[in-house]
Design an enzyme around this catalytic site. Structure first.
Site, PDB file in Angstrom:
ATOM      1  N   CYS A  69       1.037  -1.258   0.076  1.00  0.00           N
ATOM      2  CA  CYS A  69      -0.119   0.130  -0.242  1.00  0.00           C
ATOM      3  C   CYS A  69       0.810   1.324  -0.077  1.00  0.00           C
ATOM      4  O   CYS A  69       0.637   2.065  -0.835  1.00  0.00           O
ATOM      5  CB  CYS A  69      -0.983  -0.024   1.322  1.00  0.00           C
ATOM      6  SG  CYS A  69      -0.397  -0.066   2.865  1.00  0.00           S
ATOM      7  N   HIS A 104      -3.220   0.744   7.170  1.00  0.00           N
ATOM      8  CA  HIS A 104      -3.366   0.868   5.686  1.00  0.00           C
ATOM      9  C   HIS A 104      -3.476   2.330   5.143  1.00  0.00           C
ATOM     10  O   HIS A 104      -3.814   3.375   5.783  1.00  0.00           O
ATOM     11  CB  HIS A 104      -4.560   0.080   5.100  1.00  0.00           C
ATOM     12  CG  HIS A 104      -5.025   0.112   3.919  1.00  0.00           C
ATOM     13  ND1 HIS A 104      -3.871  -0.455   2.926  1.00  0.00           N
ATOM     14  CD2 HIS A 104      -5.982   0.183   3.187  1.00  0.00           C
ATOM     15  CE1 HIS A 104      -4.501  -0.442   1.760  1.00  0.00           C
ATOM     16  NE2 HIS A 104      -5.612  -0.013   1.775  1.00  0.00           N
ATOM     17  N   SER A 121      -4.198  -3.260  -2.138  1.00  0.00           N
ATOM     18  CA  SER A 121      -4.460  -3.992  -1.037  1.00  0.00           C
ATOM     19  C   SER A 121      -4.773  -5.324  -1.405  1.00  0.00           C
ATOM     20  O   SER A 121      -4.613  -5.839  -2.619  1.00  0.00           O
ATOM     21  CB  SER A 121      -5.939  -3.250  -0.542  1.00  0.00           C
ATOM     22  OG  SER A 121      -6.420  -4.170   0.527  1.00  0.00           O
TER      23      SER A 121
END
Length: 243
Positions: A69, A104, A121
């Site tokens: 990410c 994330h 992702s």
């Protein structure tokens, strides 16, 4: 032995709409694939100046290795440089699932009065979002809904500032200008904070938080409190890469 094919780096064509261009970038990132190996191939230090991170992005296009990410955010910035109508800013999520915390980050996009995102992702609905969301809060709530499908509760959302289009800038990326403890806030409150922030961003009146020395002092003072210090090793221990 057959050499693995290297995906061509997308080139912007004048005939393309911005959504088509963003789609081409996202398709390219998907062709690089998500890095499941457990080894990060590119070192991304968030405090580095933008110019250094853009060099790393160039390296990613040369090496064509799988990415995670954070690398996708840097690559997304690199590939959208030179498109002044496309504003880019980082969006970070801290979520909780089954006793663990996960982190994330995606690249928020703002263009022609609409929001969307680029990213990578393990989950297809936790990365790119089309450029169709009328408000920043609509985009953030869409991510929150996606997380719910995987039984993750979103604890914190951090929004950074627009990243300059100057690839040789010595300025670092501002990753967390706005930090919302969403798990302790009402939906209406979250929306209000996000919309105020988004308006200030569009008016370009926000400066990197490092420029606000009083705020820096306050947060530094807070982090020295004994309770926070005791909690941090435990937080570090349960930090996982959810990207």
């Amino acid at each position: 032995c057959v050499q693995p094919s290297v995906p061509p780096v997308p080139n912007y064509k004048l005939s393309m709409t911005i959504p088509e261009w963003l789609q081409a970038i996202q398709t390219y990132m998907k062709m690089l694939q998500y890095n499941h190996t457990g080894t990060q191939f590119f070192e991304i230090r968030k405090t580095r100046p933008l110019s250094g991170l853009m060099e790393t992005a160039k390296e990613m296009t040369r090496e064509s290795l799988p990415i995670k990410c954070l690398e996708a955010v840097i690559l997304g910035i690199y590939l959208t440089n030179g498109q002044p109508s496309v504003e880019r800013f980082p969006i970070s999520f801290k979520t909780h699932f089954s006793g663990n915390y996960f982190h994330h980050v995606v690249l928020g996009i703002y263009c022609n009065g609409r929001y969307g995102s680029l990213g990578m992702s393990r989950r297809s609905d936790l990365m790119d979002k089309p450029l169709t969301y009328r408000t920043l809060s609509d985009l953030i709530f869409e991510f929150e809904d996606s997380y719910k499908k995987y039984l993750h509760s979103v604890k914190k959302v951090k929004i950074g500032l627009y990243v300059p289009h100057e690839p040789h800038s010595f300025q670092p990326i501002e990753w967390k200008q706005l930090v919302l403890n969403v798990s302790k806030m009402m939906h209406t409150e979250v929306r209000k904070e996000l919309e105020k922030f988004a308006r200030d961003m569009r008016m370009k009146i926000l400066k990197p938080s490092s420029a606000h020395s009083p705020m820096k002092e306050r947060s530094r003072g807070k982090s020295l409190s004994p309770r926070r210090r005791q909690a941090s090793p435990q937080r570090r221990a349960c930090r996982r890469d959810k990207s």
